[in-house]
Design a protein around this motif. Sequence first.
Motif, PDB file in Angstrom:
ATOM      1  N   GLU A 774      37.027  -0.017   7.295  1.00 54.12           N
ATOM      2  CA  GLU A 774      36.480  -0.256   8.634  1.00 54.12           C
ATOM      3  C   GLU A 774      37.536  -0.858   9.552  1.00 54.12           C
ATOM      4  O   GLU A 774      37.666  -0.488  10.727  1.00 54.12           O
ATOM      5  CB  GLU A 774      35.265  -1.189   8.537  1.00 54.12           C
ATOM      6  CG  GLU A 774      34.499  -1.359   9.843  1.00 54.12           C
ATOM      7  CD  GLU A 774      33.896  -0.063  10.359  1.00 54.12           C
ATOM      8  OE1 GLU A 774      33.700   0.042  11.588  1.00 54.12           O
ATOM      9  OE2 GLU A 774      33.620   0.845   9.534  1.00 54.12           O
ATOM     10  N   LYS A 777      39.989   1.913  10.550  1.00 55.29           N
ATOM     11  CA  LYS A 777      39.428   2.786  11.587  1.00 55.29           C
ATOM     12  C   LYS A 777      39.462   2.101  12.951  1.00 55.29           C
ATOM     13  O   LYS A 777      39.831   2.715  13.957  1.00 55.29           O
ATOM     14  CB  LYS A 777      37.990   3.177  11.225  1.00 55.29           C
ATOM     15  CG  LYS A 777      37.877   4.124  10.042  1.00 55.29           C
ATOM     16  CD  LYS A 777      36.418   4.435   9.715  1.00 55.29           C
ATOM     17  CE  LYS A 777      36.305   5.408   8.547  1.00 55.29           C
ATOM     18  NZ  LYS A 777      34.889   5.707   8.209  1.00 55.29           N
ATOM     19  N   GLU A 815      36.973   9.056  17.481  1.00 54.84           N
ATOM     20  CA  GLU A 815      36.109   8.022  16.899  1.00 54.84           C
ATOM     21  C   GLU A 815      35.003   8.647  16.050  1.00 54.84           C
ATOM     22  O   GLU A 815      34.729   8.198  14.934  1.00 54.84           O
ATOM     23  CB  GLU A 815      35.487   7.164  18.001  1.00 54.84           C
ATOM     24  CG  GLU A 815      34.609   6.053  17.460  1.00 54.84           C
ATOM     25  CD  GLU A 815      34.158   5.084  18.539  1.00 54.84           C
ATOM     26  OE1 GLU A 815      33.535   4.065  18.184  1.00 54.84           O
ATOM     27  OE2 GLU A 815      34.439   5.336  19.735  1.00 54.84           O
ATOM     28  N   ASN A 816      34.393   9.711  16.564  1.00 63.98           N
ATOM     29  CA  ASN A 816      33.318  10.379  15.830  1.00 63.98           C
ATOM     30  C   ASN A 816      33.840  11.002  14.538  1.00 63.98           C
ATOM     31  O   ASN A 816      33.203  10.927  13.480  1.00 63.98           O
ATOM     32  CB  ASN A 816      32.678  11.446  16.715  1.00 63.98           C
ATOM     33  CG  ASN A 816      31.482  12.104  16.053  1.00 63.98           C
ATOM     34  OD1 ASN A 816      30.564  11.437  15.592  1.00 63.98           O
ATOM     35  ND2 ASN A 816      31.493  13.427  16.015  1.00 63.98           N
ATOM     36  N   GLN A 819      34.362   8.587  11.558  1.00 69.98           N
ATOM     37  CA  GLN A 819      33.164   8.100  10.867  1.00 69.98           C
ATOM     38  C   GLN A 819      32.807   8.939   9.648  1.00 69.98           C
ATOM     39  O   GLN A 819      32.095   8.478   8.745  1.00 69.98           O
ATOM     40  CB  GLN A 819      31.976   8.043  11.842  1.00 69.98           C
ATOM     41  CG  GLN A 819      32.200   7.161  13.056  1.00 69.98           C
ATOM     42  CD  GLN A 819      32.779   5.799  12.715  1.00 69.98           C
ATOM     43  OE1 GLN A 819      32.289   5.094  11.812  1.00 69.98           O
ATOM     44  NE2 GLN A 819      33.841   5.415  13.431  1.00 69.98           N
ATOM     45  N   TYR A 820      33.288  10.194   9.623  1.00 71.84           N
ATOM     46  CA  TYR A 820      32.957  11.076   8.501  1.00 71.84           C
ATOM     47  C   TYR A 820      33.831  10.824   7.271  1.00 71.84           C
ATOM     48  O   TYR A 820      33.575  11.345   6.193  1.00 71.84           O
ATOM     49  CB  TYR A 820      33.091  12.540   8.937  1.00 71.84           C
ATOM     50  CG  TYR A 820      31.989  12.993   9.861  1.00 71.84           C
ATOM     51  CD1 TYR A 820      30.752  13.378   9.360  1.00 71.84           C
ATOM     52  CD2 TYR A 820      32.187  13.014  11.236  1.00 71.84           C
ATOM     53  CE1 TYR A 820      29.734  13.779  10.221  1.00 71.84           C
ATOM     54  CE2 TYR A 820      31.184  13.419  12.104  1.00 71.84           C
ATOM     55  CZ  TYR A 820      29.949  13.800  11.582  1.00 71.84           C
ATOM     56  OH  TYR A 820      28.946  14.196  12.431  1.00 71.84           O
ATOM     57  N   LYS A 822      35.031   8.881   4.200  1.00 72.77           N
ATOM     58  CA  LYS A 822      34.417   7.906   3.314  1.00 72.77           C
ATOM     59  C   LYS A 822      35.430   7.353   2.304  1.00 72.77           C
ATOM     60  O   LYS A 822      36.531   7.883   2.154  1.00 72.77           O
ATOM     61  CB  LYS A 822      33.228   8.523   2.565  1.00 72.77           C
ATOM     62  CG  LYS A 822      32.183   9.171   3.469  1.00 72.77           C
ATOM     63  CD  LYS A 822      31.564   8.157   4.419  1.00 72.77           C
ATOM     64  CE  LYS A 822      30.527   8.812   5.317  1.00 72.77           C
ATOM     65  NZ  LYS A 822      30.003   7.892   6.347  1.00 72.77           N
TER      66      LYS A 822
END
Length: 846
Positions: A774, A777, A815-816, A819-820, A822
């Motif tokens: 996190e 990112k 940004e989107n 989020q994918y 992992k």
Amino acid sequence: MPGEAKKSDYIVDKVVEKKLANGLTVLFYPYEREDVVTVKLCVKVGSAYENEKQAGITHLIEHMIFKGTESKKPEDIVGEIEALGGYMNAFTSFDYTCYYTTGPTKILEKSLDILSDIVFHPYFDPKELEREKEVVVEEMKMRLDNPHVVLFEEVMKASYQKYPYRRPIIGYEETVRSLKREDLLSFINQFYTPENMVLSVVGKVPQDELLSLINKFFTNLPKRKLKKVKFPEEPFTEKPKLVWVERPVKEGYFVFTLPGVSFREEDAPLLDLLVQALGGGESSRLYVRLKRELNLVKTISISAFSPVGPGLIEIYGTADQEKFKDIVSHLITELEEIKNLGVTEEELKKAKVQLISDFVFDAETSDGLSNTLSFFQLKRGNYRDILWYKNKIEQATVEDLKEVAKKYFNFDKLVGGFLSEKRLFDEEDFKKLISVKKDSPVKFFTLENKLKVIVYPRKDLPTVGITLAFPGGLRFETPQTNGLFQALTLLWTRGTQKYSAEEISSKLEALGATIKGFSGRNTFGLKALSLSSNFDETLKLFKEILLTPTFKEEECEKARPELISMIFMQEDSPISLAVNQFLKILFSDHPYGLNIAGDLIFYQNFKAEDLRQAYQNFVTPEKAVLTVVGDVDPLILKQKLESYLKDWKASKVRVKEEEEPKLPSQKTQKIKKETFQNQILLGFQTPGLNSKEKLVLEILSSALSGQDGRLFRVLRDERSLAYSVTSFTVFYPKKSAFVFYIGCSPEKEEAAIAGFWEILEEVSKKGLTLEEIERAKNRLLGKLKIGLQSNLAKSEDIAVNEVLNLGWDYSQNYENMLQYIKQEDIQKFIKTYLKKENAVLFILGK
């Protein structure tokens, strides 16, 4: 003057100033462009406030401030800001020390909390202190490998006789090693007082909320008594001085200084104007005379160092070592001419446009605005003196600059510094040489020639950024043409069918605009920055440069030393040299392994026809993307482009793309070089920039690097192996590179390499934590937002992403997409691509 430059009055009038009961000065500017904020807490104490035994304490405190407080651990400081997508750092100057954060507005409260705590409640853990001393010593050694830094420090020592600016800000190894925790705490108690500080906040935040938070974190502070320091009068040297540093370098370096002014003096703006006229651009007096006409220098710049105390005029550059004598005599001749005849009205007008337009361009970013406001508040005592400075510039006359030249060009006080393989003349020879007298929707359209145009209107500031990008650069070169695109883009702006190189530079500088070629690993092109009031003229010149470059043979000859100088300076920089050699091994026998700076043999032998041929093959509209961002009308722009570019036709040549590189056969290489630090790189080939793994790689690198990354925490903070340790990526379409880097003393080499493998194996087995991912990112997003504040930066980002098939809106969707990704994606990536058998290790040093 351009009407838009008057916006500096508007900027000053929007500032909210508040003084707390404890004396702390607060400056707030309601920045509206993007959802970002910059918070800067500056203390009016720098290295000039130290005595000889304390040398380096201010800088060491700056380091140690981040190592924990009475209530916070080290990881609760920078890590907390980075976790929110922000960036935190600090710097020490001669006169002040600043701690700052920048990033999304959500970092505001955390920033104020942390800045207040680290400055007023530092702990200075003795064990951390000993470790950090080691890091600072490594920083000193890193500086010793930089010829520019080494020469400047020696010249500063000679230029000041008494004033503490003669000492390097970083101090000396012996003084830094001798400092104790009590020394740091005592220094803090003497100078880190509220009345001795300025807190500036530039961001899209509500004023009431901000003031409430400031009262919360900056009201109940420890009681400290400010120490008054008396500075000596600086006599400067009474006779010319020569400084010579002998080093095994390929390039020659020179620095000259003359006594200048304090920024508190009325002459400071006039001196800035004078040096801008003399050396501010490629049509400036010194550049034209010493470089283009006489071919004595490869680079030359002049600047006014105007601190709180006595300042300097600094002239510096690079040249062939055998030309040093001629440089001295011709430089004195030019300065003497300015004293006698002054500058021309045209030179004065250009200098005014360049200096005043800086205020407008700086206002594009929260960080730029914060720097300007803090600078004037710290140095002049009042941010409103921005208007004093601007008015002095606007009202200056040719006669004013002539008087300033007479006053400060005193050659009896000249200090000359040179760095080369050997000393070429003595001080007596030197004396003889000088004995002379907000955003609208994005618009798209395609011209008839298939040129794709993207227009991004932003009407809040009167600036325009333009980028025209093509596929090209290093990946389309061969060992025989390595450097082709560097040469092409450098010479692109140096002469057209209508204008000479000097005429182009003169026109641009009169407009307060720039047009430059750029070349990278994957793309190349042209980019421009202009005030919107002068956009039409800038666009016409952009068209002229794009469509009718001449690439004359004589311009190639003039540029040849400049291109070669890039290689020489690369070889003089251990870090640059090591990265270049590492990539050569990782991508052996492939364009990706070529030198981004070019090849010496190519530069020595290329002809104008080589550049013309490359221009015909690669500068073709159907492959290009033109992006315009800023204060423009898309409809009017479309009409102009259709008219200007109607005769630009597609090339009939089809250039084949590069093959996919093979895995390297050589896994380890060591190159011996006499350096103070060994440069160690350990890396791997990874998938290319158009692959789905690109984001995974970026997150991994972001998590491991940074001040809260594992590399920094383990190898620097815990083990004190180096000042500089990080990971980085190099992206190409077919393959990319992931690299660990550290610069350390030779005796720490084995521990450093073992540390890399230890961290990599741990991450491979256990993976990154969810918190680390996190944070990584957020760091990536924060860096992206910070980097895209200016119109030129945004235009270049859109154009390059579109050319590389990432999509013009890649950054908008970033940004989107993040989020994918992992935790399991990252662990799979490590096990698939970062295998020990695929690693390449390179070491440069003793």
